[in-house]
Design an enzyme around this catalytic site. Structure first.
Site, PDB file in Angstrom:
ATOM      1  N   ASN A   1      30.346 118.131   1.113  1.00  0.00           N
ATOM      2  CA  ASN A   1      29.553 119.362   1.140  1.00  0.00           C
ATOM      3  C   ASN A   1      28.832 119.492  -0.211  1.00  0.00           C
ATOM      4  O   ASN A   1      29.471 119.519  -1.272  1.00  0.00           O
ATOM      5  CB  ASN A   1      30.490 120.556   1.381  1.00  0.00           C
ATOM      6  CG  ASN A   1      29.734 121.865   1.451  1.00  0.00           C
ATOM      7  OD1 ASN A   1      28.855 122.126   0.633  1.00  0.00           O
ATOM      8  ND2 ASN A   1      30.073 122.703   2.410  1.00  0.00           N
TER       9      ASN A   1
ATOM     10  N   HIS B   1      27.113 123.191  -3.529  1.00  0.00           N
ATOM     11  CA  HIS B   1      27.261 123.588  -4.937  1.00  0.00           C
ATOM     12  C   HIS B   1      26.253 122.911  -5.853  1.00  0.00           C
ATOM     13  O   HIS B   1      26.002 123.395  -6.955  1.00  0.00           O
ATOM     14  CB  HIS B   1      28.696 123.349  -5.406  1.00  0.00           C
ATOM     15  CG  HIS B   1      29.649 124.215  -4.642  1.00  0.00           C
ATOM     16  ND1 HIS B   1      29.693 125.572  -4.804  1.00  0.00           N
ATOM     17  CD2 HIS B   1      30.520 123.923  -3.652  1.00  0.00           C
ATOM     18  CE1 HIS B   1      30.575 126.088  -3.968  1.00  0.00           C
ATOM     19  NE2 HIS B   1      31.092 125.102  -3.255  1.00  0.00           N
TER      20      HIS B   1
ATOM     21  N   HIS C   1      25.310 124.043   4.200  1.00  0.00           N
ATOM     22  CA  HIS C   1      25.435 125.338   4.888  1.00  0.00           C
ATOM     23  C   HIS C   1      24.154 126.116   4.639  1.00  0.00           C
ATOM     24  O   HIS C   1      23.865 126.480   3.500  1.00  0.00           O
ATOM     25  CB  HIS C   1      26.664 126.077   4.330  1.00  0.00           C
ATOM     26  CG  HIS C   1      26.984 127.359   5.013  1.00  0.00           C
ATOM     27  ND1 HIS C   1      28.126 128.075   4.749  1.00  0.00           N
ATOM     28  CD2 HIS C   1      26.319 128.080   5.951  1.00  0.00           C
ATOM     29  CE1 HIS C   1      28.157 129.171   5.491  1.00  0.00           C
ATOM     30  NE2 HIS C   1      27.062 129.200   6.229  1.00  0.00           N
TER      31      HIS C   1
ATOM     32  N   ARG D   1      22.899 129.249   4.687  1.00  0.00           N
ATOM     33  CA  ARG D   1      23.395 130.631   4.800  1.00  0.00           C
ATOM     34  C   ARG D   1      22.259 131.597   5.102  1.00  0.00           C
ATOM     35  O   ARG D   1      21.102 131.347   4.759  1.00  0.00           O
ATOM     36  CB  ARG D   1      24.088 131.042   3.492  1.00  0.00           C
ATOM     37  CG  ARG D   1      25.415 130.351   3.262  1.00  0.00           C
ATOM     38  CD  ARG D   1      26.134 130.999   2.090  1.00  0.00           C
ATOM     39  NE  ARG D   1      26.679 132.270   2.459  1.00  0.00           N
ATOM     40  CZ  ARG D   1      27.965 132.485   2.760  1.00  0.00           C
ATOM     41  NH1 ARG D   1      28.843 131.508   2.679  1.00  0.00           N
ATOM     42  NH2 ARG D   1      28.384 133.678   3.102  1.00  0.00           N
TER      43      ARG D   1
ATOM     44  N   ARG E   1      21.568 131.469  -0.248  1.00  0.00           N
ATOM     45  CA  ARG E   1      21.997 131.515  -1.650  1.00  0.00           C
ATOM     46  C   ARG E   1      22.118 130.129  -2.280  1.00  0.00           C
ATOM     47  O   ARG E   1      22.082 129.993  -3.483  1.00  0.00           O
ATOM     48  CB  ARG E   1      23.304 132.286  -1.794  1.00  0.00           C
ATOM     49  CG  ARG E   1      24.514 131.557  -1.278  1.00  0.00           C
ATOM     50  CD  ARG E   1      25.778 132.270  -1.674  1.00  0.00           C
ATOM     51  NE  ARG E   1      25.953 133.503  -0.947  1.00  0.00           N
ATOM     52  CZ  ARG E   1      27.164 133.975  -0.598  1.00  0.00           C
ATOM     53  NH1 ARG E   1      28.252 133.326  -0.932  1.00  0.00           N
ATOM     54  NH2 ARG E   1      27.280 135.091   0.082  1.00  0.00           N
TER      55      ARG E   1
ATOM     56  N   GLU F   1      26.099 123.487   8.660  1.00  0.00           N
ATOM     57  CA  GLU F   1      26.921 124.670   8.968  1.00  0.00           C
ATOM     58  C   GLU F   1      26.000 125.864   9.159  1.00  0.00           C
ATOM     59  O   GLU F   1      25.107 126.097   8.333  1.00  0.00           O
ATOM     60  CB  GLU F   1      27.876 124.966   7.816  1.00  0.00           C
ATOM     61  CG  GLU F   1      28.960 123.940   7.654  1.00  0.00           C
ATOM     62  CD  GLU F   1      29.848 124.263   6.462  1.00  0.00           C
ATOM     63  OE1 GLU F   1      29.740 125.365   5.887  1.00  0.00           O
ATOM     64  OE2 GLU F   1      30.642 123.400   6.098  1.00  0.00           O
TER      65      GLU F   1
ATOM     66  N   THR G   1      33.262 130.783   2.748  1.00  0.00           N
ATOM     67  CA  THR G   1      33.697 131.088   4.108  1.00  0.00           C
ATOM     68  C   THR G   1      35.188 131.429   4.105  1.00  0.00           C
ATOM     69  O   THR G   1      36.015 130.560   3.819  1.00  0.00           O
ATOM     70  CB  THR G   1      33.426 129.878   5.031  1.00  0.00           C
ATOM     71  OG1 THR G   1      32.146 129.352   4.697  1.00  0.00           O
ATOM     72  CG2 THR G   1      33.463 130.274   6.480  1.00  0.00           C
TER      73      THR G   1
ATOM     74  N   GLU H   1      36.923 122.283  13.549  1.00  0.00           N
ATOM     75  CA  GLU H   1      37.263 122.032  12.149  1.00  0.00           C
ATOM     76  C   GLU H   1      38.306 123.082  11.784  1.00  0.00           C
ATOM     77  O   GLU H   1      38.048 124.291  11.863  1.00  0.00           O
ATOM     78  CB  GLU H   1      36.036 122.138  11.246  1.00  0.00           C
ATOM     79  CG  GLU H   1      36.419 121.897   9.789  1.00  0.00           C
ATOM     80  CD  GLU H   1      35.251 121.533   8.891  1.00  0.00           C
ATOM     81  OE1 GLU H   1      34.257 120.963   9.384  1.00  0.00           O
ATOM     82  OE2 GLU H   1      35.347 121.824   7.687  1.00  0.00           O
TER      83      GLU H   1
ATOM     84  N   HIS I   1      38.073 123.042   3.768  1.00  0.00           N
ATOM     85  CA  HIS I   1      38.097 124.241   2.923  1.00  0.00           C
ATOM     86  C   HIS I   1      39.208 124.192   1.879  1.00  0.00           C
ATOM     87  O   HIS I   1      40.383 124.105   2.221  1.00  0.00           O
ATOM     88  CB  HIS I   1      38.196 125.557   3.700  1.00  0.00           C
ATOM     89  CG  HIS I   1      37.516 126.661   2.947  1.00  0.00           C
ATOM     90  ND1 HIS I   1      38.115 127.323   1.917  1.00  0.00           N
ATOM     91  CD2 HIS I   1      36.261 127.147   3.021  1.00  0.00           C
ATOM     92  CE1 HIS I   1      37.265 128.185   1.397  1.00  0.00           C
ATOM     93  NE2 HIS I   1      36.136 128.098   2.038  1.00  0.00           N
TER      94      HIS I   1
HETATM   95  N1  PXP Z   1      34.148 123.121   5.887  1.00  0.00           N
HETATM   96  C1  PXP Z   1      33.538 124.303   6.162  1.00  0.00           C
HETATM   97  C2  PXP Z   1      33.308 124.654   7.602  1.00  0.00           C
HETATM   98  C3  PXP Z   1      33.122 125.168   5.135  1.00  0.00           C
HETATM   99  O1  PXP Z   1      32.532 126.345   5.440  1.00  0.00           O
HETATM  100  C4  PXP Z   1      33.321 124.770   3.797  1.00  0.00           C
HETATM  101  C5  PXP Z   1      32.878 125.658   2.684  1.00  0.00           C
HETATM  102  O2  PXP Z   1      31.524 125.859   2.711  1.00  0.00           O
HETATM  103  C6  PXP Z   1      33.927 123.522   3.559  1.00  0.00           C
HETATM  104  C7  PXP Z   1      34.346 122.736   4.618  1.00  0.00           C
HETATM  105  C8  PXP Z   1      34.114 123.001   2.173  1.00  0.00           C
HETATM  106  O3  PXP Z   1      34.987 123.812   1.460  1.00  0.00           O
HETATM  107  P1  PXP Z   1      35.236 123.530  -0.083  1.00  0.00           P
HETATM  108  O4  PXP Z   1      33.924 123.680  -0.782  1.00  0.00           O
HETATM  109  O5  PXP Z   1      36.229 124.554  -0.468  1.00  0.00           O
HETATM  110  O6  PXP Z   1      35.751 122.114  -0.193  1.00  0.00           O
END
Ligand code: PXP
Length: 238
Positions: A7, A10, A43, A45, A49, A70, A101, A151, A192
């Site tokens: 992901n 960031h 994602h 959003r 953001r 996402e 999330t 997931e 997550h």
């Molecule tokens: N999976 C999903 C569905 C998420 O919403 C997120 C966070 O955006 C992640 C995985 C990744 O989470 P993390 O950044 O905490 O590793």
């Protein structure tokens, strides 16, 4: 070998902090692809953001890169996602005030809407996954709604690990949900809050085929480099 999805939201957050162009999520997606991640998660959003529409479009145009987008269930976002044409969709809950999330979808409240969104994406041959809490009931509902995958939200499990608390009950729930999901024909993913330790434990669950990890990988890369951190996770998932 289990799949690793990175992901990169960031990276966009860091770029947006300056309102300029660096670091570029498109460059990051290409770079991570070369380092061997199996897919990139972004994602889009509602408040944009981090990832913007143009980022999503450009990242989805990278040849041979699998992109997992996402999205929330808001009409405007669904419409944009259909235009962006990712390989995969993961439907997540979204709340403006949250930092990230915070939990899985409320499947009961949004049943009809989610069912119709899944149908739209399936018609376009887009694999659709639902982000759910480790609840047997939610796994069964996900199947009824027509999802291809679930997931499992690992936030609670990850927090228990980080705070060195007992994880047995939560781990049991995740295992039971993974088994049930596979049995009824849903592919199982997890994501997550995952870091090396929590991923190592969950990687022992045969039914989990894909891990989607963001914050820890990007944060850890500051010290060790993205290529090295990806390699470490690939080793854990081998
Ligand atoms: N999976 C999903 C569905 C998420 O919403 C997120 C966070 O955006 C992640 C995985 C990744 O989470 P993390 O950044 O905490 O590793």
């Amino acid at each position: 070998m289990k799949r690793l999805g990175l992901n990169i939201d960031h990276i966009a957050t860091l770029r947006n902090a300056r309102g300029e162009f660096h670091p570029d999520p498109f460059y990051a997606a290409n770079f991570a692809h070369k380092q061997g991640v199996d897919s990139i998660t972004i994602h889009l959003r509602e408040d944009r953001r981090h990832i913007k529409d143009l980022d999503a479009k450009k990242i989805c145009s990278i040849k041979n890169l699998l992109v997992n987008l996402e999205i929330s269930i808001k009409d405007e976002i669904v419409k944009n996602a259909l235009k962006i044409k990712p390989n995969f969709i993961c439907i997540v809950p979204e709340n403006r005030k949250e930092v990230t999330t915070e939990g899985g979808l409320n499947l009961h409240r949004n049943k009809n809407k989610i069912k119709s969104i899944i149908k739209l994406f399936k018609e376009k041959n887009i694999r659709t996954s639902l982000f759910v809490n480790p609840s047997l009931k939610d796994i069964l509902i996900s199947k009824n709604l027509g999802a291809n995958c679930v997931e499992i939200h690992t936030g609670r499990f990850s927090n228990l690990i980080k705070s060195k608390k007992k994880v047995e009950n939560e781990l049991f729930r995740i295992k039971q949900c993974s088994k049930l999901a596979e049995k009824i024909g849903l592919e199982v993913h997890a994501g997550h809050g995952l870091d090396y330790q929590s991923t190592k434990i969950l990687s022992k669950i045969d039914e989990i085929k894909e891990f989607n990890i963001g914050h820890f990988i990007i944060g850890e890369s500051i010290f060790h480099g993205l290529n090295k951190v990806i390699k470490n996770f690939k080793k854990i998932l081998r």
